[in-house]
Design a protein around this motif. Structure first.
Motif, PDB file in Angstrom:
ATOM      1  N   ALA A 177       0.926  -1.432   0.119  1.00  0.00           N
ATOM      2  CA  ALA A 177      -0.166  -0.017   0.085  1.00  0.00           C
ATOM      3  C   ALA A 177       0.815   1.283   0.183  1.00  0.00           C
ATOM      4  CB  ALA A 177      -0.950  -0.125   1.217  1.00  0.00           C
ATOM      5  N   ALA A 180       1.874   1.590  -3.382  1.00  0.00           N
ATOM      6  CA  ALA A 180       0.700   2.094  -4.207  1.00  0.00           C
ATOM      7  C   ALA A 180       0.404   3.843  -3.933  1.00  0.00           C
ATOM      8  CB  ALA A 180      -0.572   1.348  -3.945  1.00  0.00           C
ATOM      9  N   LEU A 183       2.612   6.006  -5.808  1.00  0.00           N
ATOM     10  CA  LEU A 183       2.371   5.886  -7.270  1.00  0.00           C
ATOM     11  C   LEU A 183       1.490   6.841  -7.723  1.00  0.00           C
ATOM     12  CD1 LEU A 183       3.083   2.293  -8.379  1.00  0.00           C
ATOM     13  CD2 LEU A 183       4.312   4.243  -9.093  1.00  0.00           C
ATOM     14  N   ASP A 184       0.310   6.813  -6.762  1.00  0.00           N
ATOM     15  CA  ASP A 184      -1.168   7.589  -7.120  1.00  0.00           C
ATOM     16  C   ASP A 184      -1.945   7.664  -6.022  1.00  0.00           C
ATOM     17  OD1 ASP A 184      -3.497   8.419  -8.202  1.00  0.00           O
ATOM     18  OD2 ASP A 184      -3.283   7.326  -9.968  1.00  0.00           O
ATOM     19  N   ASP A 186      -4.788   9.267  -5.608  1.00  0.00           N
ATOM     20  CA  ASP A 186      -6.215   9.013  -5.984  1.00  0.00           C
ATOM     21  C   ASP A 186      -6.712   7.522  -6.065  1.00  0.00           C
ATOM     22  OD1 ASP A 186      -7.142  11.514  -5.176  1.00  0.00           O
ATOM     23  OD2 ASP A 186      -7.360  12.109  -7.410  1.00  0.00           O
ATOM     24  N   THR A 187      -5.942   6.879  -6.959  1.00  0.00           N
ATOM     25  CA  THR A 187      -5.964   5.542  -7.249  1.00  0.00           C
ATOM     26  C   THR A 187      -5.976   4.650  -5.899  1.00  0.00           C
ATOM     27  OG1 THR A 187      -5.463   6.015  -9.506  1.00  0.00           O
ATOM     28  CG2 THR A 187      -5.682   3.751  -8.814  1.00  0.00           C
ATOM     29  N   ALA A 188      -5.105   4.965  -5.206  1.00  0.00           N
ATOM     30  CA  ALA A 188      -4.963   4.198  -4.066  1.00  0.00           C
ATOM     31  C   ALA A 188      -6.046   4.540  -3.167  1.00  0.00           C
ATOM     32  CB  ALA A 188      -3.738   4.818  -3.261  1.00  0.00           C
ATOM     33  N   ARG A 189      -6.797   5.696  -3.163  1.00  0.00           N
ATOM     34  CA  ARG A 189      -8.048   6.066  -2.303  1.00  0.00           C
ATOM     35  C   ARG A 189      -9.243   5.139  -2.858  1.00  0.00           C
ATOM     36  NH1 ARG A 189      -6.589  11.586  -2.382  1.00  0.00           N
ATOM     37  NH2 ARG A 189      -5.804  11.913  -0.554  1.00  0.00           N
ATOM     38  N   LEU A 190      -9.163   5.019  -4.159  1.00  0.00           N
ATOM     39  CA  LEU A 190     -10.401   4.142  -4.604  1.00  0.00           C
ATOM     40  C   LEU A 190     -10.329   2.646  -4.410  1.00  0.00           C
ATOM     41  CD1 LEU A 190     -10.466   5.721  -8.108  1.00  0.00           C
ATOM     42  CD2 LEU A 190     -11.998   5.775  -6.345  1.00  0.00           C
ATOM     43  N   MET A 191      -9.045   2.282  -4.068  1.00  0.00           N
ATOM     44  CA  MET A 191      -8.721   0.826  -3.423  1.00  0.00           C
ATOM     45  C   MET A 191      -9.285   0.738  -2.055  1.00  0.00           C
ATOM     46  SD  MET A 191      -7.246  -0.321  -6.263  1.00  0.00           S
ATOM     47  CE  MET A 191      -8.036   0.829  -7.207  1.00  0.00           C
ATOM     48  N   GLY A 192      -9.459   1.711  -1.420  1.00  0.00           N
ATOM     49  CA  GLY A 192      -9.838   1.442  -0.045  1.00  0.00           C
ATOM     50  C   GLY A 192      -8.931   1.987   0.867  1.00  0.00           C
ATOM     51  N   ILE A 193      -7.707   2.400   0.442  1.00  0.00           N
ATOM     52  CA  ILE A 193      -6.416   2.707   1.233  1.00  0.00           C
ATOM     53  C   ILE A 193      -6.779   4.263   1.796  1.00  0.00           C
ATOM     54  CG2 ILE A 193      -4.099   2.965   1.318  1.00  0.00           C
ATOM     55  CD1 ILE A 193      -3.641   1.007  -0.988  1.00  0.00           C
ATOM     56  N   ASP A 194      -6.411   4.173   3.185  1.00  0.00           N
ATOM     57  CA  ASP A 194      -6.475   5.318   3.832  1.00  0.00           C
ATOM     58  C   ASP A 194      -5.340   6.209   3.858  1.00  0.00           C
ATOM     59  OD1 ASP A 194      -6.553   7.664   5.465  1.00  0.00           O
ATOM     60  OD2 ASP A 194      -7.590   6.379   7.132  1.00  0.00           O
TER      61      ASP A 194
ATOM     62  N   HIS B  75     -11.909   6.140   0.651  1.00  0.00           N
ATOM     63  CA  HIS B  75     -11.631   4.711   0.979  1.00  0.00           C
ATOM     64  C   HIS B  75     -12.436   4.004   2.239  1.00  0.00           C
ATOM     65  CE1 HIS B  75     -10.007   7.058   4.777  1.00  0.00           C
ATOM     66  NE2 HIS B  75     -10.707   5.921   5.399  1.00  0.00           N
ATOM     67  N   VAL B  78     -15.436   2.498  -0.799  1.00  0.00           N
ATOM     68  CA  VAL B  78     -15.078   1.453  -1.201  1.00  0.00           C
ATOM     69  C   VAL B  78     -15.716   0.255  -0.497  1.00  0.00           C
ATOM     70  CG1 VAL B  78     -13.484   0.121  -2.480  1.00  0.00           C
ATOM     71  CG2 VAL B  78     -12.938   2.329  -2.140  1.00  0.00           C
ATOM     72  N   PHE B  92      -1.117   0.567 -11.219  1.00  0.00           N
ATOM     73  CA  PHE B  92       0.174   0.789 -10.419  1.00  0.00           C
ATOM     74  C   PHE B  92       1.212   0.080 -11.389  1.00  0.00           C
ATOM     75  CE2 PHE B  92      -3.171   0.744  -6.829  1.00  0.00           C
ATOM     76  CZ  PHE B  92      -3.164   2.079  -6.676  1.00  0.00           C
ATOM     77  N   MET B 103      -4.204  -5.097  -4.062  1.00  0.00           N
ATOM     78  CA  MET B 103      -4.600  -3.557  -3.760  1.00  0.00           C
ATOM     79  C   MET B 103      -6.000  -3.716  -3.886  1.00  0.00           C
ATOM     80  SD  MET B 103      -2.225  -1.909  -2.308  1.00  0.00           S
ATOM     81  CE  MET B 103      -1.905  -3.545  -1.360  1.00  0.00           C
ATOM     82  N   TYR B 106      -7.767  -4.435  -0.998  1.00  0.00           N
ATOM     83  CA  TYR B 106      -7.503  -3.825   0.130  1.00  0.00           C
ATOM     84  C   TYR B 106      -8.383  -3.732   1.113  1.00  0.00           C
ATOM     85  CZ  TYR B 106      -4.506  -0.886   3.236  1.00  0.00           C
ATOM     86  OH  TYR B 106      -3.772  -0.412   4.318  1.00  0.00           O
TER      87      TYR B 106
END
Lengths: 304, 240
Positions: A177, A180, A183-184, A186-194, B75, B78, B92, B103, B106
């Motif tokens: 994470a 991730a 790298l990005d 916004d996209t990380a947020r869309l994965m559910g990453i805080d 987050h 989702v 990524f 991911m 996640y």
């Protein structure tokens, strides 16, 4: 040959310090594109906390055995500096997250001055000396050159820490994470990453490693001062750029290379010792001209 | 009357001073494929970004499953069951295919069984991804990257999947395959909100559609109605 070997051993030791500190710069840059100019001072705080704990353990007479004592000192100092780092991010950087790139840099410089002054007010402006003989004065001879126990311990501890970090970043869910988010966002947020929690995590890890470096520098050189964060921090920053800023293995490689270059140059060039710092920055200039992405920077070609 | 799975009421969104969405209303029922069509800058992507929480609307409300999700961070959204496969295949690039998929899962936390099961489903839909699972995302072809974007979004086991321009930059053959897969995903029970510039293909796939122009819904109806509509045919289907 003996002289070369001795300089190389010393260089590797110093390189380990640079590498540990450089990791903090590179991880924060990777995730926020921010040069955390206060990172060197967090490392300095680590060195002072290590010093305080050493003295406290000696005075209290509570030294069960050397390994346990060292473990306590490292873990406590690393933990406290990690919390300081996370707090710093919360107070000095997070409110400026959307304020462009210059404002956080100014804030970082302010945080650096703040930390230096706090330490100066608490400990006073003079040098402090780590008590001698914390580690027994043992050394071994390799081909005529000497390796001391402190040097060996420095190398072992830093390799363990870096190996642990590398494993964490490459193999665990949280580590992935972190990559991730770097790298990005916004996209990380869309994965559910805080994303904020990941940034906090990075501000815990980097300063903890820096603190370990700070204690080891105290054990190695003996003398510490509240301004030491600036000099070592700047060198470690050069190491991070040498390896490719934002790249974690790069910071490790860059740290060791810079330590070795610098020590060899100091040993072999006429008046080299006096020019040691200039050599580090000459390397920085050369890297910026010849390979601005650093040695390991941007290896992957992106398809569009 | 049953409540729609996703309801957007009078949503206004701004980018700085730019008034990007000027009071959007739309609904997506469970099990539907709904498409948003419109020209560049009409607000299609902004609508998706507002739903997934990347931008906060200044006014109006977004309801998912009857619950107001306005102002929740992305987050958290989702986790509720809304997955967003962003425009331009934002994979990524220095993570492997497998890591990209992980991911995507996640939000499931450390539930290995669920993750493994979702991975099986994704590999079942896109066998190509399984062949390439250890390759870095950035080394995939455009079509494979699109598969990865969709597969990654499915890893969270969403109730609704939002797809932003899945056909962008792909060869016609691949577009057809991707649209077939979207239909298949829908058949397996996932509601779909599809943003497309390729209006004809999108309307052929969808049950209903909305036409956006400069931040407003100017027309809506069943896909069949829109395909027959004079204005849609002129403006978006390239007919005279």
């Amino acid at each position: 040959m003996e002289f070369f070997l001795q300089q190389a051993i010393n260089g590797i030791t110093i390189g380990a310090f640079y590498a540990l500190i450089a990791l903090g710069y590179t991880m924060v840059y990777g995730i926020l594109k921010l040069i955390n100019f206060a990172h060197g001072d967090l490392f300095m705080v680590g060195s002072y906390l290590g010093y305080t704990l050493v003295i406290a353990l000696i005075i209290s007479g509570l030294i069960p055995n050397l390994l346990v004592a060292l473990l306590i000192i490292f873990l406590m100092a690393m933990g406290m500096v990690a919390l300081t780092g996370a707090l710093l991010e919360r107070v000095a950087y997070r409110p400026l997250r959307k304020a462009g790139r210059l404002a956080p840099v100014v804030s970082a410089l302010g945080a650096s001055i703040f930390l230096q002054n706090v330490v100066m007010l608490i400990y006073g402006p003079r040098y402090h000396v780590y008590p001698k003989g914390i580690l027994p004065d043992i050394h071994w001879s390799i081909g005529g050159a000497y390796v001391t126990l402190v040097q060996l311990a420095t190398l072992v501890i830093s390799i363990l820490l870096m190996g642990g970090l590398y494993f964490f970043i490459q193999r665990t869910r949280l580590g992935t994470a972190i990559r991730a988010v770097a790298l990005d966002h916004d996209t990380a947020r869309l994965m559910g990453i805080d994303v904020n929690r990941i940034i906090t995590l990075v501000f815990l890890l980097g300063p903890a490693l820096g603190a370990a470096g700070g204690i080891m520098i105290g054990l190695y050189y003996g003398r510490i001062n509240f301004t030491m964060g600036w000099g070592y921090g700047l060198k470690a920053f050069v190491a991070a750029i040498l390896g490719g800023i934002g790249n974690i293995p790069g910071a490790m490689v860059g740290g060791f290379l810079l330590g070795i270059f610098e020590t060899l140059a100091a040993g072999y060039l006429p008046w080299g010792g006096a020019w040691k710092d200039a050599i580090a920055f000459l390397i920085l200039i050369l890297i910026l001209i010849l390979r601005p992405t650093g040695l390991l920077g941007e290896r992957v070609v992106e398809k569009i | 009357m049953t409540v729609a799975l996703l309801q957007i009421e009078n949503v206004h969104t701004y980018y700085g001073h730019v008034h990007a969405l000027k009071g959007i209303n739309l609904e997506v029922e469970e099990g539907e494929i709904v498409t948003l069509i419109g020209a560049n800058g009409a607000g299609k992507t902004t609508t998706l970004r507002t739903i997934s929480g990347l931008i906060r609307p200044r006014e109006g409300c977004v309801k998912f499953n009857g619950q107001d999700i306005n102002g929740l961070p992305a987050h958290r959204i989702v986790k509720l069951g809304i997955s967003h496969a962003p425009e331009g295949r934002q994979i990524f690039s220095t993570l492997t295919v497998m890591e990209n998929l992980n991911m995507g899962a996640y939000s499931l936390g450390g539930d290995r069984e669920a993750i493994e099961e979702n991975r099986r489903r994704v590999f079942d839909l896109f066998p190509r991804l399984e062949e390439r699972k250890n390759q870095l995302g950035g080394t995939l072809s455009g079509g494979e990257q699109q598969m990865l974007t969709i597969g990654r979004a499915l890893m969270a086991r969403p109730r609704i999947l939002m797809l932003d321009e899945p056909s962008l930059g792909l060869a016609p053959m691949l577009v057809k395959a991707i649209f077939e897969t979207i239909r298949e995903i829908n058949k397996r029970g996932v509601t779909i909100l599809l943003v497309e510039q390729n209006a004809r293909a999108a309307l052929k796939l969808a049950h209903r559609g909305y036409v956006l122009e400069t931040g407003r819904v100017v027309l809506s109806g069943t896909a069949g109605e829109l395909l027959r509509d004079e204005r849609v045919r002129k403006a978006y289907l390239g007919e005279k």
